[in-house]
Scaffold this active site. Structure first.
Site, mmCIF file in Angstrom:
data_model
loop_
_atom_site.group_PDB
_atom_site.id
_atom_site.type_symbol
_atom_site.label_atom_id
_atom_site.label_comp_id
_atom_site.label_asym_id
_atom_site.label_seq_id
_atom_site.Cartn_x
_atom_site.Cartn_y
_atom_site.Cartn_z
ATOM 1 C CE1 TYR A 208 28.473 -39.668 20.130
ATOM 2 C CE2 TYR A 208 27.142 -41.338 19.033
ATOM 3 C CZ TYR A 208 28.265 -40.538 19.069
ATOM 4 O OH TYR A 208 29.178 -40.602 18.057
ATOM 5 C CB THR A 209 21.832 -42.278 25.519
ATOM 6 O OG1 THR A 209 22.306 -43.628 25.663
ATOM 7 C CG2 THR A 209 21.347 -42.060 24.097
#
Length: 751
Positions: free
Chosen positions: A127-128
């Protein structure tokens, strides 16, 4: 058992288990120490951190690039350089991206990278997104300039740098922690400007002492505004030995009667602090706190509110208690253990760290200049070849077209070396056509000037040192900032005692003739009207506060201590003292005292001896009490008398035969225990036979009135009327008037 390796008939090596396990353990230990847990003094990074930064640079993730999924970076790191678990690599990457963990973050993160309250709450790497920060350029800018050594990666398919060519002493700037085998490291972060200032001092004064360097480096500088309260001398000793500890304390202020905490120690969770305080409130250990709130937001990252129960609460002692019992004050271990320039792990002092890093930086700068000089010289040779081509273009083209092997002919015809000829042959025709003499000569002149400057710098230690200093100042100017963690001197934190935590209210302690004790609220209690057991009656009373100790003196001269708030209520008939203390069988209790400080009391026996004692010297945590008053043969304990003015009070002593003596209290010694000095003279034989003894000893001031009781009669005598009875300590005294020859007791009445 032998340490030698034996080869069995089937070709299998056989070695003793002891040798194998010892070697395996040592190999593993050295691997963990050198290749996992400890940072290198050169760039301040552990191998996994170095590989993350290098892999991101290879992916083009500079500070000006677009963000890229963190999973891509982690995949490159574990696939090319670091064959370990992806979660451990990602956690190391997250730590370098958290501004509350790193003083100068190396990774610029987009997405959820954790919070100060819960650093482990970061999102998964899928996600990051991430890229390098501008500060990471100080580690990477000189990487491709021959500055550091390279080695093969784990599978030998590519190379990786042994260390990064750091332009600043990152080992001190961001700090690190790590646990190896048999050793650990805990290096706190520091301020960039302070560290570089110390480096420049060391360049200017190579023999500068640690104390002189610490004029620049005041102490660690964490990524939080919390205060460092470690004394200066302890910080100096920490830097001198490489080991020690640091204490950080939260910053608070008073606002509209509430306590506002605006900064927490490094890596302390505000939620955990509030939980610790709430637990004490539930356990009724913080009666002076009414409410807690967390008002932290984007504008105020840390704003914890503690609401006192009233504006009469003393805030300073409350905060000292919270510092002592919660994470509002925290101690950090310091262990400056790192891998030195020689490749060996060692705990180093601050001056040694700076000297070693400066030697690395100087060597890195020299290697960079040598590499650049080599490139300049190569370029000059190529430009010389181009100039020859430009001046003899038709001849060069003819040789290339007509000759089968033009290379040796060109070398011989124009006196060129192999590298120059290769460059000429690789040059495209369109470039040859565009060659301009002025451009070539202009570049040659510029490179000649650069070569001269490089040779001057490399040939002079002073010039090299000046260059290193200049580049350090540029780094400080570009990335430096003000100190965030102030160094201050504060009082020692101290937790409240059990007595201090009690609500203080006036109480009256009542002791009965049979030794039953209880406590009544207030000072307006008439103890004689209370209910007593059959055959029992009132004996003594003492007034004080609920958080004060109560001292009971028994008939053998021993003193016992109980706490007022633990006594049963006066609504009942109390409880026997013998359940709380271990007094001798048959002992009675002629003395009851209550105080909160160093009040003085006069202790005496009816044999006519006594002394002054501090109330604190009477207290004992032992249930068996402590021996205080030694009794002469035949003597008994008298009720103690409180001293109001030690320098102005007088002692009045009255015997059963009506003799009275008055003398200054200062004539008696202040003692912790003993028989004391003679107060009034009574022959010891008469005391032993109980023919004559002291009825009462009391303390009075010049404004007090003495009331003497004999049977149903009493007389009031002002101090000014007692001149006849004044005398030296130890005298027999004078007879009281007719009718008061058999005194039962005396009282001192204050005006």
């Amino acid at each position: 058992m032998t340490d030698q390796v034996d080869i069995a008939a089937d070709g299998v090596e056989q070695i003793p288990l002891k040798v194998y396990t010892e070697k395996a353990y040592l190999d593993y230990s050295m691997y963990v120490i050198l290749d996992r847990a400890l940072p290198n003094i050169a760039d301040g990074l552990k191998p996994v951190q170095r590989r993350i930064v290098y892999a991101m640079s290879e992916l083009g993730l500079k500070s000006t690039a677009k963000f890229k999924k963190s999973a891509r970076t982690v995949g490159d790191v574990i696939g090319k350089f670091h064959p370990h678990g992806d979660s451990s690599v990602y956690e190391a990457m997250v730590l370098m991206a958290q501004p509350f963990s790193y003083r100068h973050p190396l990774v610029d993160g987009q997405g959820n990278w954790g919070a100060p309250d819960d650093p482990k709450s970061f999102a998964a790497m899928r996600y990051t997104e991430s890229r390098l920060t501008p500060f990471a350029d100080t580690l990477l800018a000189e990487l491709g300039q021959g500055t550091v050594d390279w080695r093969a990666n784990f599978d030998g398919t590519m190379d990786e740098p042994c260390v990064l060519p750091a332009q600043a002493p990152s080992i001190l700037l961001n700090g690190t922690t790590g646990i190896a085998v048999g050793m650990a490291t805990d290096i706190p972060p520091h301020n960039l400007r302070e560290v570089i200032s110390a480096c420049i001092r060391l360049l200017d004064e190579p023999k500068a002492t640690l104390d002189q360097l610490c004029e620049h480096i005041q102490g660690p500088d964490f990524p939080t505004e919390a205060e460092i309260i470690t004394p200066r001398k302890d910080i100096l000793e920490m830097y001198r030995s490489g080991r020690g500890g640091l204490r950080m304390r939260a910053v608070w202020q008073k606002e509209s009667g509430d306590i506002i905490i605006t900064a927490l120690p490094h890596q302390v969770s505000g939620a955990k602090v509030l939980e610790q305080i709430a637990q004490q409130m539930q356990a009724k250990k913080l009666p002076m706190v009414a409410d807690l709130r967390d008002e932290s937001d984007h504008e105020n990252p840390t704003r914890l509110v503690i609401e006192p129960r009233s504006n009469r609460v003393d805030i300073e002692p409350l905060m000292r208690h919270l510092f002592s019992t919660t994470d509002l004050e925290r101690t950090y271990r310091v262990n400056l253990n790192m891998i030195g320039i020689d490749g060996r792990p060692q705990v180093k002092s601050l001056d040694v760290i700076l000297r070693e890093w400066l030697s690395f930086r100087t060597d890195t700068t020299r290697r960079r200049l040598e590499y650049r000089l080599l490139k300049v010289e190569e370029r000059l040779l190529r430009l010389a070849a181009l100039m020859i081509v430009y001046l003899n273009l038709d001849e060069v083209i003819r040789i290339i077209r007509e000759e089968d092997e033009p290379k040796p002919i060109l070398m011989k015809r124009f006196d060129l070396n192999e590298m120059q000829v290769e460059y000429v042959l690789e040059t495209r025709l369109r470039q040859l056509a565009r060659l301009e003499e002025m451009k070539i000569r202009g570049e040659q002149d510029a490179l000649e000037d650069e070569r001269k400057q490089l040779e001057k710098t490399l040939g002079s230690k002073a010039r090299l040192k000046t260059l290193v200093k200049k580049e350090l100042l540029e780094v400080a100017e570009k990335y430096g900032d003000e100190r965030r963690s102030p160094l201050v001197s504060r009082d020692e934190a101290r937790a409240f005692s059990e007595e201090e935590l009690m609500t203080t209210e006036p109480v009256t302690v009542v002791l009965s003739d049979k030794g039953w004790i209880r406590s009544a609220k207030g000072h307006d209690i008439d103890a004689t009207t209370l209910s007593y057991k059959s055959g029992d009656s009132f004996k003594l009373t003492a007034r004080g506060k609920s958080n004060q100790p109560v001292v009971i003196l028994d008939s053998t001269g021993r003193a016992y201590t109980v706490i007022a708030h633990t006594l049963p209520s006066a609504r009942g008939q109390g409880e026997p003292l013998t359940g709380r203390i271990n007094a001798p069988s048959g002992a009675t209790f002629p003395g009851l005292m209550m105080s909160g400080g160093d009040d003085l009391y006069l202790l005496a026996s009816d044999a006519g001896y006594g002394f002054v004692v501090k109330f604190s010297d009477l207290q004992s945590k032992n249930k068996a009490g402590k021996s205080v008053l030694s009794l002469p043969k035949g003597g008994e304990v008298l009720q103690p008398a409180r001293v109001a003015e030690p320098d102005g009070d007088y002692v009045v002593a009255v015997t059963n035969e009506g003799r009275m003596l008055l003398f200054p209290l200062a004539d008696l010694p202040v003692m912790g225990r003993g028989k004391g000095n003679k107060i009034i003279g009574i022959p010891s034989a008469r005391v032993q036979a109980r023919e004559e003894y002291v009825v009462a000893v009391n303390v009075m001031g010049e404004k007090d009135t003495l009331r003497v009781y004999a049977g149903k009669r009493h007389v009031n005598m002002k101090f000014s009327e007692l001149g006849h009875y004044q005398g030296e300590r130890g005298r027999r005294g004078h007879k009281l008037p007719r009718g008061f020859q058999k005194v039962e007791r005396v009282e001192v009445v204050s005006d």
